[in-house]
Design an enzyme around this catalytic site. Sequence first.
Site, short mmCIF file in Angstrom:
data_model
loop_
_atom_site.label_atom_id
_atom_site.label_comp_id
_atom_site.label_asym_id
_atom_site.label_seq_id
_atom_site.Cartn_x
_atom_site.Cartn_y
_atom_site.Cartn_z
N SER A 186 0.86 -1.18 0.00
CA SER A 186 0.00 0.00 0.00
C SER A 186 0.90 1.24 0.00
O SER A 186 1.72 1.40 -0.90
CB SER A 186 -0.95 -0.03 1.20
OG SER A 186 -1.87 1.05 1.15
N THR A 187 0.81 2.09 1.01
CA THR A 187 1.58 3.33 1.04
C THR A 187 3.08 3.04 0.94
O THR A 187 3.63 2.27 1.71
CB THR A 187 1.29 4.08 2.35
OG1 THR A 187 -0.11 4.24 2.48
CG2 THR A 187 1.97 5.44 2.35
N HIS A 213 -2.60 -1.14 -3.19
CA HIS A 213 -3.71 -0.21 -3.00
C HIS A 213 -3.42 1.05 -3.80
O HIS A 213 -2.49 1.80 -3.49
CB HIS A 213 -3.88 0.14 -1.52
CG HIS A 213 -4.20 -1.03 -0.67
ND1 HIS A 213 -3.98 -1.05 0.69
CD2 HIS A 213 -4.76 -2.24 -0.97
CE1 HIS A 213 -4.37 -2.21 1.18
NE2 HIS A 213 -4.85 -2.95 0.19
N MET A 305 -0.25 1.09 4.76
CA MET A 305 -1.14 1.51 5.83
C MET A 305 -2.20 0.45 6.08
O MET A 305 -2.62 -0.26 5.17
CB MET A 305 -1.80 2.84 5.43
CG MET A 305 -2.54 3.57 6.54
SD MET A 305 -3.32 5.08 5.87
CE MET A 305 -1.88 5.90 5.17
N ASP A 308 -4.53 -4.84 5.77
CA ASP A 308 -5.03 -5.70 4.71
C ASP A 308 -4.01 -6.81 4.44
O ASP A 308 -2.81 -6.56 4.37
CB ASP A 308 -5.27 -4.88 3.44
CG ASP A 308 -5.97 -5.67 2.35
OD1 ASP A 308 -6.73 -6.61 2.69
OD2 ASP A 308 -5.78 -5.34 1.17
#
Length: 376
Positions: A186-187, A213, A305, A308
């Site tokens: 993600s991030t 993401h 972040m 998940d």
Amino acid sequence: MDVSPVRVMLVDDSVVVRGLLRNIIEKHDDLDIVAAAADGQTALRDYRAHRPDIVLMDVEMPHMDGLSALREILVHDPEARVIMCSSLTQAGAETTYQALHIGAVDCLAKPSSKSIDRGLTFEQELLLKLRTLGRHGGAKRAPSSPPVSKAPPVLHQHKFGGDVVLRRMPDHLPPNFPLALAIGASTGGPKALVEFLTGVDKNMMLPIFITQHIPPGFSRFLAENIERKTGFPAHEAEEGMLVSPGHVYIAPGQKHMGVHKGIPKRIALTDGPPVNFCKPSVDVMLDSLEHAYGGHLLTVILTGMGADGHMSSRRMVVDGTHNILIAQDEETSVVWGMPGAVAKDGICHAVLPLSRIGAAVNKLVRRESIGDHHAN
């Protein structure tokens, strides 16, 4: 203990957008707008004057656009945290992806007139990113008190901002392990994915599945960048696409990705609801791959972040026979949320710096020991 507010700087040439952002942010005592600029030149001056914790920057602006301003800010302060905002268009997606490659920590799609089910509202997503990325030292914290798995014997303990218990590597891996490589991020993921895959053997004849993401429209640019920088053939996944060894498949924005059971393997895309507020979801991908490849999965959880991928990873490792799980360590993660969640749950076989994960994967594919399983 009192915690000082996150100091935010807004950069957008639209008075309406700045007003919208101000109305959202000023309702919360833990956020403080210290400057607002209408172009990149003013943003650079205001950044030097106010040194905000986080910058929310538009892509397209007069005088100096967002990309140019981002480069200048990072020259002035390489540790600056900038979130890029763009419209959900192909042009906006391409420019924002460039910003992520340059050094923006995250991106945020501006709300549009179309109703898009993204799991979180724009306001919720904005506040989550500002709070997580704007806190000094807070961006790398894992979720508090994740459940502790009832794991088989552990290898050892090592501290990454808390005691992390690693699972023992299986004594014997089957000759056909692994059948696939799965990656969740993600991030900070776009840059981490390129660095990781650059270190992976290009002759590794495994399909590689990635859920990153990212807003709709970005996955094509991610695939193009991965192919250009790493040499792996990379694709924005499409329903029914044939899965080939040595190729990379990236979940498109707003679609969950998996694999249809049966031979030959083909990509399965679904339009179900967000999972963990995420669409695409790492959990959905891992559940599908675990069933498709029967417990012969090598999974890597990179910077990101939230959490998940945690629950599916836990099921795979605790219930599966030969699944192996590696997480990126806290020190090299932009946000130690996703990797921190699996690391602190005691379900990882290794927690490593980003620079060492590619070599570890190569050794596991050759069914060799990866040696020291924790960061030094």
